[in-house]
Design an enzyme around this catalytic site. Structure first.
Site, PDB file in Angstrom:
ATOM      1  N   LYS A 106     -12.019  -1.777   6.752  1.00 55.62           N
ATOM      2  CA  LYS A 106     -11.333  -2.842   7.475  1.00 55.62           C
ATOM      3  C   LYS A 106     -11.781  -2.907   8.939  1.00 55.62           C
ATOM      4  CE  LYS A 106      -8.496  -3.506   3.828  1.00 55.62           C
ATOM      5  NZ  LYS A 106      -8.040  -2.254   3.294  1.00 55.62           N
TER       6      LYS A 106
ATOM      7  N   ASP B   1      -1.132   6.268   6.537  1.00 54.12           N
ATOM      8  CA  ASP B   1      -2.283   5.477   6.105  1.00 54.12           C
ATOM      9  C   ASP B   1      -2.582   4.467   7.214  1.00 54.12           C
ATOM     10  OD1 ASP B   1      -4.110   3.760   4.955  1.00 54.12           O
ATOM     11  OD2 ASP B   1      -2.817   3.132   3.287  1.00 54.12           O
TER      12      ASP B   1
ATOM     13  N   TRP C 174       0.816  -1.224   0.000  1.00 54.21           N
ATOM     14  CA  TRP C 174       0.000   0.000   0.000  1.00 54.21           C
ATOM     15  C   TRP C 174       0.842   1.262   0.000  1.00 54.21           C
ATOM     16  CZ3 TRP C 174      -4.388  -0.631  -2.026  1.00 54.21           C
ATOM     17  CH2 TRP C 174      -5.155  -1.774  -1.783  1.00 54.21           C
TER      18      TRP C 174
HETATM   19  C1  LIG Z   1      -7.307  -1.701   1.963  1.00 55.74           C
HETATM   20  C2  LIG Z   1      -6.248  -0.692   2.083  1.00 55.74           C
HETATM   21  C3  LIG Z   1      -6.121   0.397   1.196  1.00 55.74           C
HETATM   22  C4  LIG Z   1      -6.929   0.561  -0.047  1.00 55.74           C
HETATM   23  O1  LIG Z   1      -8.201   0.792   0.088  1.00 55.74           O
HETATM   24  P1  LIG Z   1      -9.177   1.017  -1.144  1.00 55.74           P
HETATM   25  O2  LIG Z   1     -10.319   1.598  -0.407  1.00 55.74           O
HETATM   26  O3  LIG Z   1      -9.449  -0.324  -1.735  1.00 55.74           O
HETATM   27  O4  LIG Z   1      -8.563   1.960  -2.080  1.00 55.74           O
HETATM   28  C5  LIG Z   1      -5.127   1.322   1.424  1.00 55.74           C
HETATM   29  N1  LIG Z   1      -4.272   1.193   2.429  1.00 55.74           N
HETATM   30  C6  LIG Z   1      -4.352   0.149   3.286  1.00 55.74           C
HETATM   31  C7  LIG Z   1      -3.361   0.059   4.397  1.00 55.74           C
HETATM   32  C8  LIG Z   1      -5.333  -0.815   3.139  1.00 55.74           C
HETATM   33  O5  LIG Z   1      -5.394  -1.847   3.984  1.00 55.74           O
END
Ligand SMILES: *Cc1c(COP(=O)(O)O)cnc(C)c1O
Length: 366
Positions: A197, A173, A104
């Site tokens: 998540k 993030d 990511w």
């Molecule tokens: C799932 C995830 C994303 C991406 O999310 P999307 O909503 O599918 O763009 C980004 N960063 C992390 C750490 C993730 O677990």
């Protein structure tokens, strides 16, 4: 327990089911006394305004977000936020530092490079599953911000600390770790987190941003990604993902009722100990390829049948697990093996079941 899952999107079926999904079901045809579903309501309605404000308030309370930080809801997922971060923050100096520790953060760096100069603070790790010592990082003193991914969902690498950026704003993030542990918000310039998540359904991304970092977006920044504009409009500049925010608000209340982030953190620590201990005490039948000091509490990748993994046994493992209603244990296609995701809705009892299954499987096939 009707179902048990260890990954991703079906988590709402376990614990949140009682508090969240049943509430949603009750309100689906008529929200309050309105006779209308929330889905039918305008984002300018007083009902949605309350949900929007309550959700912001809950994020602020749960994470102890100080007043000089703004809480925004945007669309476009975590991936959209990768671009938004750069378009809102890189302008100040034109360049940004990125710590790439996995999938990511790699994607985020690539996205940011469309909008400015990206400096990788360490070269791509030759050995995945580790984070190079901070003393070896090359930080650019003129970077507009330092970016890192708190928990690499795919790779199973989590930062055990907040990096020191010498006063440069830190952007993180936290899509897969938000509300699973306490965070000192004051250490950050900006935090982004897709809700899907740990705190709700797909469709809404939470942005927490220090006020003084607003006001300098790139000219090309679309208004739907312009944090300054979104803040001014209280996250209703255009139609938000109202239903997603509505469900997220309920999940946040569920977290509050269940002891808040402090309780989620304690539970997280218990869960990861259970699972990593089972791997450790398996005589190498199970193995985790991640350096011990950076192993994720949330996403636990492991191989079955030895350190390199035995693909036949892994297929068997998945089949047997599914018979016991343990779904989505397959690792990301880029990594292989297994991955158990211990998001907030997964309980210690759930992990105990997984561990029991793992021990039985090992006895039979090890
Ligand atoms: C799932 C995830 C994303 C991406 O999310 P999307 O909503 O599918 O763009 C980004 N960063 C992390 C750490 C993730 O677990």
């Amino acid at each position: 327990m009707e179902s048990f899952t260890c990954q991703g999107r079906v988590y709402l079926r376990i614990k949140w089911k009682i508090y969240v999904l049943e509430e949603v079901q009750k309100e689906l045809l008529s929200f309050g006394e309105s006779g209308m579903s929330l889905m039918e309501m305008s984002h300018r309605s007083k009902e949605y305004s309350k949900i929007n404000n309550d959700a912001q308030k809950a994020v602020r309370e749960l994470l102890h977000v100080p007043d000089n930080y703004k809480i925004l809801f945007i669309q476009g997922g975590g991936t959209g936020a990768f671009a938004a971060v750069a378009m809102n923050l890189i302008n100040r100096t034109g360049s940004a530092d990125y710590a790439v520790t996995g999938t990511w953060s790699g994607k985020a760096a690539k996205e940011a490079a469309k909008y400015g100069k990206v400096n990788l603070v360490f070269p791509k790790a030759d050995k995945p599953g580790s984070i190079p010592a901070e003393s070896t990082w090359t930080l650019n003193p003129d970077a507009a911000y330092l970016y890192y991914c708190d928990n690499e969902t795919v790779d199973g690498v989590e930062f055990p600390y907040i990096p020191n950026a010498n006063g440069i704003p830190i952007v993180s993030d936290m899509s897969s770790s938000i509300m699973t542990k306490r965070v000192d918000i004051t250490k950050f310039g900006c935090i982004i987190a897709g809700a899907q998540k740990n705190i709700g359904p797909a469709g809404v991304t939470v942005v927490i941003i220090r006020e003084d970092l607003l006001g300098n977006p790139m000219k090309i920044c679309p208004s739907v990604f312009d944090f300054t504009h979104i803040n001014k409009e209280n996250s209703v500049h255009n139609t938000p993902a109202t239903f997603s925010v509505y469900v997220m608000e309920k999940v946040l209340q569920w977290i509050k009722k269940n002891g808040g982030v402090e309780a989620m953190e304690a539970q997280s620590s218990q869960k990861k100990t259970l699972l990593y201990d089972a791997i450790l005490h398996s005589n190498n039948f199970y193995s985790c390829p991640i350096d011990e000091d950076v192993r994720s509490r949330i996403n636990v990748p492991f191989r079955v049948g030895g350190p390199q993994g035995n693909e036949d046994l892994e297929t068997k493992f998945l089949q047997e697990a599914e018979k016991l209603k343990m779904f989505q244990l397959k690792g990301h296609r880029s990594v292989g093996g297994m991955r158990a995701s211990l998001y907030n809705a997964v309980t210690s009892d759930d992990v105990n079941l997984l561990v029991k299954f793992m021990n039985e499987f090992r006895k039979q096939y090890g």
